[in-house]
Design an enzyme around this catalytic site. Structure first.
Site, PDB file in Angstrom:
ATOM      1  N   HIS A  14     117.442 111.810  98.904  1.00 35.00           N
ATOM      2  CA  HIS A  14     116.836 112.023 100.238  1.00 35.00           C
ATOM      3  C   HIS A  14     117.321 110.902 101.144  1.00 35.00           C
ATOM      4  CE1 HIS A  14     113.197 113.218 102.846  1.00 35.00           C
ATOM      5  NE2 HIS A  14     113.930 112.369 103.553  1.00 35.00           N
ATOM      6  N   HIS A  16     118.924 109.747 105.179  1.00 39.32           N
ATOM      7  CA  HIS A  16     119.287 110.013 106.586  1.00 39.32           C
ATOM      8  C   HIS A  16     120.541 109.218 106.918  1.00 39.32           C
ATOM      9  CE1 HIS A  16     115.518 112.121 107.474  1.00 39.32           C
ATOM     10  NE2 HIS A  16     115.017 111.309 106.557  1.00 39.32           N
ATOM     11  N   LYS A  96     116.008 122.068 104.007  1.00 41.26           N
ATOM     12  CA  LYS A  96     114.874 121.168 104.278  1.00 41.26           C
ATOM     13  C   LYS A  96     113.943 121.759 105.326  1.00 41.26           C
ATOM     14  CE  LYS A  96     112.458 117.327 104.571  1.00 41.26           C
ATOM     15  NZ  LYS A  96     112.883 116.020 105.039  1.00 41.26           N
ATOM     16  N   HIS A 135     109.046 118.446 103.887  1.00 36.35           N
ATOM     17  CA  HIS A 135     108.292 117.290 104.378  1.00 36.35           C
ATOM     18  C   HIS A 135     106.834 117.748 104.421  1.00 36.35           C
ATOM     19  CE1 HIS A 135     107.820 113.586 107.001  1.00 36.35           C
ATOM     20  NE2 HIS A 135     106.618 114.153 106.989  1.00 36.35           N
ATOM     21  N   HIS A 169     109.477 112.705  99.398  1.00 35.22           N
ATOM     22  CA  HIS A 169     108.848 111.386  99.597  1.00 35.22           C
ATOM     23  C   HIS A 169     107.336 111.412  99.412  1.00 35.22           C
ATOM     24  CE1 HIS A 169     108.370 113.205 103.500  1.00 35.22           C
ATOM     25  NE2 HIS A 169     109.570 112.920 103.925  1.00 35.22           N
ATOM     26  N   ASP A 241     114.783 108.064 101.282  1.00 40.97           N
ATOM     27  CA  ASP A 241     114.346 108.327 102.659  1.00 40.97           C
ATOM     28  C   ASP A 241     114.743 107.164 103.564  1.00 40.97           C
ATOM     29  OD1 ASP A 241     113.371 109.813 104.759  1.00 40.97           O
ATOM     30  OD2 ASP A 241     111.271 109.292 104.413  1.00 40.97           O
TER      31      ASP A 241
HETATM   32  O1  DOR Z   1     109.954 107.745 108.402  1.00 44.04           O
HETATM   33  C1  DOR Z   1     110.628 108.751 108.522  1.00 44.04           C
HETATM   34  N1  DOR Z   1     111.807 108.733 109.178  1.00 44.04           N
HETATM   35  N2  DOR Z   1     110.181 109.900 108.021  1.00 44.04           N
HETATM   36  C2  DOR Z   1     110.808 111.069 108.235  1.00 44.04           C
HETATM   37  O2  DOR Z   1     110.330 112.072 107.769  1.00 44.04           O
HETATM   38  C3  DOR Z   1     112.009 111.127 109.075  1.00 44.04           C
HETATM   39  C4  DOR Z   1     112.692 109.841 109.111  1.00 44.04           C
HETATM   40  C5  DOR Z   1     113.739 109.766 110.214  1.00 44.04           C
HETATM   41  O3  DOR Z   1     114.535 110.710 110.341  1.00 44.04           O
HETATM   42  O4  DOR Z   1     113.756 108.767 110.919  1.00 44.04           O
HETATM   43 ZN    ZN Z   2     113.393 111.786 105.420  1.00 49.92          ZN
END
Ligand code: DOR
Ligand code: ZN
Length: 337
Positions: A14, A16, A96, A135, A169, A241
């Site tokens: 997971h 970003h 997702k 999520h 998460h 995450d």
């Molecule tokens: O803390 C987070 N940041 N939770 C999420 O679900 C998305 C993520 C983000 O894309 O910044």
């Molecule tokens: Zn995330």
């Protein structure tokens, strides 16, 4: 000689990676030490077409070209036709689903998660063996959002018994209990939710770099997560995450949600598993469980860590972007060799 440990094909299930200059800065901070990562689709606009998905994958490969690294791509959930899913299934590892407006760039998410109205898409996903990553939060009171979402997970798990559902998460004892209850439920666990509670975020002076969604919870929640992670329970796997935001968006009025852990994740996981005398289980939590859950073989990539101090940089900068990592300026006990 200092103590060493070898991690086999570590996976971050997971992640970003963002896009543009931020991708160029943060991509290599994962691709250096991980064999692969499941990449979140919450770009602006979200990744919803084959064209957007393949071109995003190419940009990731370009940003990470110095390393052996496999981006495992996901689509942003919306109602998709069976034909579309059949055509794209070999390009993706999952889809997702975000409840609309629940977190960063989720405005185009699903307003009402109802098994019956989503049935055509979810049935096709189940038939094509495409996992559904969720999520799982309501828009209720912030500490109860994940708990309140449990009936939604349960309803979907029952309505689509062959659909693999990944509870992303997880942060609560309730989620740890639920994931064990249904054969088709699985979960990712982040590094930060194994370590911090709400006390670390807001118990003293506010710590914006530890603010994320779902927010860190109580001690009993953290301990329940730690227990299943340390035993490498086959229903759970590592998903950082790691969610980079530029420093000015974190250290501001209206702090963006996300903890940036990519460059420290392996070092801190080794420290944590060593402290609990569970190093033998780390490869399962970091790679083998994910391989079984998602039914895939990652690239072969061995990463050696050595028991040697590592001072975490105060900030990572480049390409006109910057991001502050968790534990910035602090001393860790393990380094990447
Ligand atoms: O803390 C987070 N940041 N939770 C999420 O679900 C998305 C993520 C983000 O894309 O910044
Ligand atoms: Zn995330």
């Amino acid at each position: 000689m200092s103590k060493e440990i070898v991690l086999n094909s570590p996976l971050d299930m997971h992640l970003h990676l963002r896009d543009g200059e931020m991708l160029k800065l943060v991509g290599p901070l994962t691709s250096k030490t991980f064999a692969g990562a499941l990449v979140m689709p919450n770009l602006v606009p979200p990744v919803t077409t084959k064209e957007a998905l393949l071109s995003y994958k190419n940009r990731i490969k370009e940003a990470c070209k110095d390393d052996d690294f496999e981006p495992l791509m996901t689509l942003f959930f919306q109602e998709y036709s069976r034909e579309f899913l059949e055509d794209i299934k070999d390009e993706i590892i999952g889809i997702k689903l975000y409840p609309a407006g629940i977190t960063t760039n989720s405005e185009n998410g699903v307003a009402a998660i109802d098994a019956e109205s989503l049935r055509p898409t979810l049935e096709a996903m189940s038939d094509f063996d495409i996992p559904l990553c969720i999520h799982g939060e309501t828009n209720g009171f912030v500490m109860d959002r994940e708990k309140e979402f449990m009936p939604v997970y349960e309803g979907l798990a029952k309505a689509f018994p062959k659909l693999k559902i990944i509870m992303e998460h997880i942060t609560t004892k309730d989620a740890v209990e639920l994931v064990e209850k249904y054969d088709n439920l699985f979960a990712t666990i982040t590094l930060h939710h194994l370590i911090i509670t709400l006390d670390d975020v807001a118990g003293g002076m506010l710590q914006p770099h530890l603010f994320c969604k779902p927010i860190a919870k109580r001690y009993e929640d953290r301990d329940a997560l730690l227990k299943v992670a340390l035993e490498a329970n086959p229903k759970v796997m590592f998903g950082s995450d790691s969610a980079p935001h530029p420093k000015h968006k974190k250290e501001s009025c209206g702090c963006a949600a996300g903890v940036f852990t990519s460059p420290i994740a392996l070092q801190v996981l080794v420290e944590l598993f060593e402290k609990h005398d569970k190093l033998d289980n780390l490869n399962a939590f970091l790679s083998l469980n994910a391989q079984k859950i998602y039914n895939f073989k990652p690239l072969t990539k061995d990463i050696t860590l050595v028991k040697k101090e590592f001072i975490v940089p105060n900030i990572y900068e480049g390409f006109g972007e910057n991001v502050v990592p968790m534990y910035n300026n602090q001393k860790l006990f393990w380094s990447i060799k």
